[in-house]
Design a protein around this motif. Structure first.
Motif, PDB file in Angstrom:
ATOM      1  N   LEU A   1       0.798  -1.235   0.000  1.00 54.71           N
ATOM      2  CA  LEU A   1       0.000   0.000   0.000  1.00 54.71           C
ATOM      3  C   LEU A   1       0.828   1.282   0.000  1.00 54.71           C
ATOM      4  O   LEU A   1       0.274   2.362  -0.205  1.00 54.71           O
ATOM      5  CB  LEU A   1      -0.973  -0.004   1.186  1.00 54.71           C
ATOM      6  CG  LEU A   1      -2.267  -0.781   0.936  1.00 54.71           C
ATOM      7  CD1 LEU A   1      -3.081  -0.903   2.225  1.00 54.71           C
ATOM      8  CD2 LEU A   1      -3.121  -0.124  -0.153  1.00 54.71           C
ATOM      9  N   ALA A   2       2.131   1.199   0.223  1.00 55.89           N
ATOM     10  CA  ALA A   2       2.957   2.416   0.151  1.00 55.89           C
ATOM     11  C   ALA A   2       3.294   2.769  -1.296  1.00 55.89           C
ATOM     12  O   ALA A   2       4.028   3.739  -1.532  1.00 55.89           O
ATOM     13  CB  ALA A   2       4.227   2.239   0.982  1.00 55.89           C
ATOM     14  N   PHE A   3       2.774   2.019  -2.242  1.00 53.08           N
ATOM     15  CA  PHE A   3       2.995   2.303  -3.676  1.00 53.08           C
ATOM     16  C   PHE A   3       1.664   2.684  -4.314  1.00 53.08           C
ATOM     17  O   PHE A   3       0.646   1.992  -4.107  1.00 53.08           O
ATOM     18  CB  PHE A   3       3.571   1.077  -4.386  1.00 53.08           C
ATOM     19  CG  PHE A   3       4.946   0.701  -3.927  1.00 53.08           C
ATOM     20  CD1 PHE A   3       6.082   1.237  -4.529  1.00 53.08           C
ATOM     21  CD2 PHE A   3       5.111  -0.198  -2.884  1.00 53.08           C
ATOM     22  CE1 PHE A   3       7.340   0.889  -4.101  1.00 53.08           C
ATOM     23  CE2 PHE A   3       6.378  -0.554  -2.449  1.00 53.08           C
ATOM     24  CZ  PHE A   3       7.494  -0.006  -3.061  1.00 53.08           C
ATOM     25  N   SER A   4       1.697   3.742  -5.096  1.00 54.72           N
ATOM     26  CA  SER A   4       0.466   4.271  -5.701  1.00 54.72           C
ATOM     27  C   SER A   4      -0.222   3.229  -6.581  1.00 54.72           C
ATOM     28  O   SER A   4       0.442   2.491  -7.307  1.00 54.72           O
ATOM     29  CB  SER A   4       0.781   5.497  -6.554  1.00 54.72           C
ATOM     30  OG  SER A   4       1.323   6.505  -5.740  1.00 54.72           O
ATOM     31  N   GLY A   5      -1.535   3.236  -6.512  1.00 56.09           N
ATOM     32  CA  GLY A   5      -2.320   2.350  -7.370  1.00 56.09           C
ATOM     33  C   GLY A   5      -2.736   1.063  -6.706  1.00 56.09           C
ATOM     34  O   GLY A   5      -3.709   0.425  -7.132  1.00 56.09           O
ATOM     35  N   THR A   6      -2.013   0.662  -5.673  1.00 51.97           N
ATOM     36  CA  THR A   6      -2.366  -0.584  -4.977  1.00 51.97           C
ATOM     37  C   THR A   6      -3.728  -0.439  -4.293  1.00 51.97           C
ATOM     38  O   THR A   6      -3.994   0.573  -3.654  1.00 51.97           O
ATOM     39  CB  THR A   6      -1.299  -0.926  -3.908  1.00 51.97           C
ATOM     40  OG1 THR A   6      -0.048  -1.128  -4.559  1.00 51.97           O
ATOM     41  CG2 THR A   6      -1.690  -2.160  -3.113  1.00 51.97           C
ATOM     42  N   MET A   7      -4.572  -1.453  -4.462  1.00 53.55           N
ATOM     43  CA  MET A   7      -5.877  -1.498  -3.776  1.00 53.55           C
ATOM     44  C   MET A   7      -5.961  -2.844  -3.069  1.00 53.55           C
ATOM     45  O   MET A   7      -5.871  -3.880  -3.709  1.00 53.55           O
ATOM     46  CB  MET A   7      -7.016  -1.360  -4.797  1.00 53.55           C
ATOM     47  CG  MET A   7      -7.002  -0.029  -5.535  1.00 53.55           C
ATOM     48  SD  MET A   7      -8.162  -0.037  -6.930  1.00 53.55           S
ATOM     49  CE  MET A   7      -9.720   0.097  -6.054  1.00 53.55           C
ATOM     50  N   SER A   8      -6.132  -2.786  -1.753  1.00 52.24           N
ATOM     51  CA  SER A   8      -6.039  -4.025  -0.969  1.00 52.24           C
ATOM     52  C   SER A   8      -7.295  -4.299  -0.160  1.00 52.24           C
ATOM     53  O   SER A   8      -7.971  -3.382   0.292  1.00 52.24           O
ATOM     54  CB  SER A   8      -4.851  -3.913  -0.005  1.00 52.24           C
ATOM     55  OG  SER A   8      -4.804  -5.036   0.850  1.00 52.24           O
ATOM     56  N   LEU A   9      -7.576  -5.579   0.029  1.00 56.54           N
ATOM     57  CA  LEU A   9      -8.564  -5.990   1.025  1.00 56.54           C
ATOM     58  C   LEU A   9      -7.792  -6.431   2.267  1.00 56.54           C
ATOM     59  O   LEU A   9      -6.792  -7.151   2.154  1.00 56.54           O
ATOM     60  CB  LEU A   9      -9.398  -7.177   0.518  1.00 56.54           C
ATOM     61  CG  LEU A   9     -10.197  -6.946  -0.773  1.00 56.54           C
ATOM     62  CD1 LEU A   9     -10.961  -8.214  -1.135  1.00 56.54           C
ATOM     63  CD2 LEU A   9     -11.146  -5.768  -0.629  1.00 56.54           C
ATOM     64  N   GLN A  10      -8.251  -6.010   3.444  1.00 52.61           N
ATOM     65  CA  GLN A  10      -7.629  -6.496   4.670  1.00 52.61           C
ATOM     66  C   GLN A  10      -7.848  -8.017   4.747  1.00 52.61           C
ATOM     67  O   GLN A  10      -8.818  -8.529   4.187  1.00 52.61           O
ATOM     68  CB  GLN A  10      -8.268  -5.841   5.885  1.00 52.61           C
ATOM     69  CG  GLN A  10      -8.086  -4.331   5.937  1.00 52.61           C
ATOM     70  CD  GLN A  10      -8.894  -3.735   7.073  1.00 52.61           C
ATOM     71  OE1 GLN A  10      -8.706  -4.086   8.237  1.00 52.61           O
ATOM     72  NE2 GLN A  10      -9.811  -2.855   6.727  1.00 52.61           N
ATOM     73  N   PRO A  11      -6.975  -8.721   5.474  1.00 51.50           N
ATOM     74  CA  PRO A  11      -7.169 -10.176   5.561  1.00 51.50           C
ATOM     75  C   PRO A  11      -8.589 -10.567   5.979  1.00 51.50           C
ATOM     76  O   PRO A  11      -9.190 -11.470   5.381  1.00 51.50           O
ATOM     77  CB  PRO A  11      -6.132 -10.605   6.608  1.00 51.50           C
ATOM     78  CG  PRO A  11      -5.041  -9.583   6.479  1.00 51.50           C
ATOM     79  CD  PRO A  11      -5.736  -8.289   6.146  1.00 51.50           C
ATOM     80  N   ALA A  12      -9.155  -9.870   6.981  1.00 54.23           N
ATOM     81  CA  ALA A  12     -10.504 -10.231   7.446  1.00 54.23           C
ATOM     82  C   ALA A  12     -11.545 -10.000   6.344  1.00 54.23           C
ATOM     83  O   ALA A  12     -12.525 -10.747   6.233  1.00 54.23           O
ATOM     84  CB  ALA A  12     -10.877  -9.420   8.691  1.00 54.23           C
ATOM     85  N   THR A  13     -11.330  -8.964   5.514  1.00 54.64           N
ATOM     86  CA  THR A  13     -12.276  -8.685   4.423  1.00 54.64           C
ATOM     87  C   THR A  13     -12.184  -9.776   3.362  1.00 54.64           C
ATOM     88  O   THR A  13     -13.195 -10.295   2.890  1.00 54.64           O
ATOM     89  CB  THR A  13     -11.967  -7.313   3.779  1.00 54.64           C
ATOM     90  OG1 THR A  13     -11.758  -6.350   4.800  1.00 54.64           O
ATOM     91  CG2 THR A  13     -13.095  -6.876   2.860  1.00 54.64           C
TER      92      THR A  13
END
Ligand code: NI
Length: 270
Positions: free
Chosen positions: A94-106
Motif C-alpha cells: 500500500l505504500a505504492f500508488s495504485g495498490t488497492m487491498s482488502l484487509q485479511p478479514a475482508t
C-alpha cells in the motif's frame, strides 16, 4: 493455444470446449448452470490482486495472470470459470500508488461468501486459481470457515464440499521453466515470469519495458512503509526486464496444463 490431446480427461470432466466463452459462468443463464451441475460439480474461481509490480509492471498483473490461466484451464477441461476476484490481500504494497487491498478479514469474508454461494447451488469442488502469494494464508482460513458454515447452514453438500487453492506460479513445471529462463533474477515479486505472461496477454505493456538497476535481494515482508524502505522500487530480487511475451505464452501453457491435472485430481478425490 494448447493442444487438447495433451490432456487425458477423467470421466467427471465435461471435456474440452471449442468455444471458450461457454465455460464463463458470467455468460451462462441459470437453467444452463443447473444443466451443468447434472454433469459436473466443479467450478473455478480465479483470484488475483491489484498491487504495484515494480516500476514497469502493470498494477493488475496478478489478476490478469490468474484469469488467463483459469480461462485456459476451463477451456481444456470444460469446467466453469467464475468472474475473477481481482482484489486480494496486498496490505504490504500500500505504500505504492495504485495498490488497492482488502484487509485479511475482508478477503476472508469475501472468499467465504463466494464459496458458500456456490455450495448452496450444489457445487462440491471449488478450485481457486491464484496469482498472488499474499492471498494464500487468508484463503485457506476462508476455506476452514466455509466448511463450518456449510454444516451450520445445513447445506445438502456440506459433507462433500471441498475447496482447493492452486497457485499457478508455484506449479513445478512453471517454477522449473522460470529458473531456466531467469535463474536467480526471477526473484520473488514483479518476477520476469509473471511480467512475461502480462506482455503476452496485453501487447500495449511491452513498450513499458526498460533496463533497471540491480534490485535489492528479497527479504522479510512487514508493513507497507517497511516494504518500501527495503524495496524502494517495489521489486524483490527480480529483473522484470528479462520478461518476454514468448516466454509468457510458454509459461501460460505450462501453468494451464499443470493446473488442469491438479483440477482433475481434485475433482476425482473423495
Ligand atoms: Ni504478482
Amino acid at each position: 493455444m494448447l493442444k487438447l490431446a495433451a490432456l487425458k480427461m477423467a470421466s467427471s470432466f465435461p471435456g474440452p470446449v471449442k468455444n471458450a466463452n461457454t465455460i464463463r459462468l458470467a455468460l451462462r443463464s441459470w437453467p444452463e448452470v443447473d444443466e451443468y451441475l447434472n454433469i459436473c460439480k466443479g467450478v473455478i474461481i480465479p483470484i488475483g490482486s491489484i498491487e504495484q509490480h515494480g516500476p514497469t509492471g502493470a498494477i493488475g498483473t496478478d489478476a490478469m495472470t490468474a484469469e488467463a490461466v483459469a480461462l485456459e484451464v476451463g477451456r481444456l477441461t470444460g469446467v466453469l470459470v467464475t468472474p475473477t476476484q481481482v482484489f486480494g490481500m496486498a496490505e504490504h504494497h500500500l505504500a505504492f500508488s495504485g495498490t488497492m487491498s482488502l484487509q485479511p478479514a475482508t478477503l476472508l469474508a469475501v472468499v467465504h461468501d463466494l464459496v458458500i454461494s456456490l455450495a448452496r447451488h450444489g457445487f462440491e469442488r471449488i478450485f481457486l486459481i491464484n496469482g498472488h502469494g499474499g492471498n494464500i494464508a487468508t484463503t485457506k482460513a476462508a476455506f476452514a470457515q466455509a466448511y463450518c458454515s456449510a454444516t451450520n447452514l445445513g447445506l445438502p453438500v456440506a459433507e462433500k464440499l471441498r475447496c482447493k487453492l492452486s497457485n499457478w506460479f508455484m506449479a513445478e513445471s512453471v517454477f522449473r521453466e522460470a529458473r531456466e529462463l531467469y535463474g536467480d533474477r526471477e526473484g520473488q515479486h514483479a518476477t520476469p515470469s509473471e511480467i512475461s505472461v502480462t506482455l503476452y496477454l496485453e501487447p500495449s505493456l511491452r513498450s513499458k519495458q526498460k533496463p533497471l538497476s540491480e534490485p535489492p535481494p528479497a527479504g522479510p515482508i512487514h508493513g507497507p512503509e517497511d516494504f518500501r524502505r527495503r524495496h524502494p522500487d517495489g521489486r524483490m530480487g527480480s529483473d522484470p526486464y528479462l520478461a518476454q511475451a514468448e516466454h509468457g505464452a510458454l509459461l501460460l501453457e505450462k501453468a494451464a496444463l499443470a493446473l488442469s491435472k491438479d483440477l482433475q485430481n481434485f475433482l476425482n478425490s473423495v
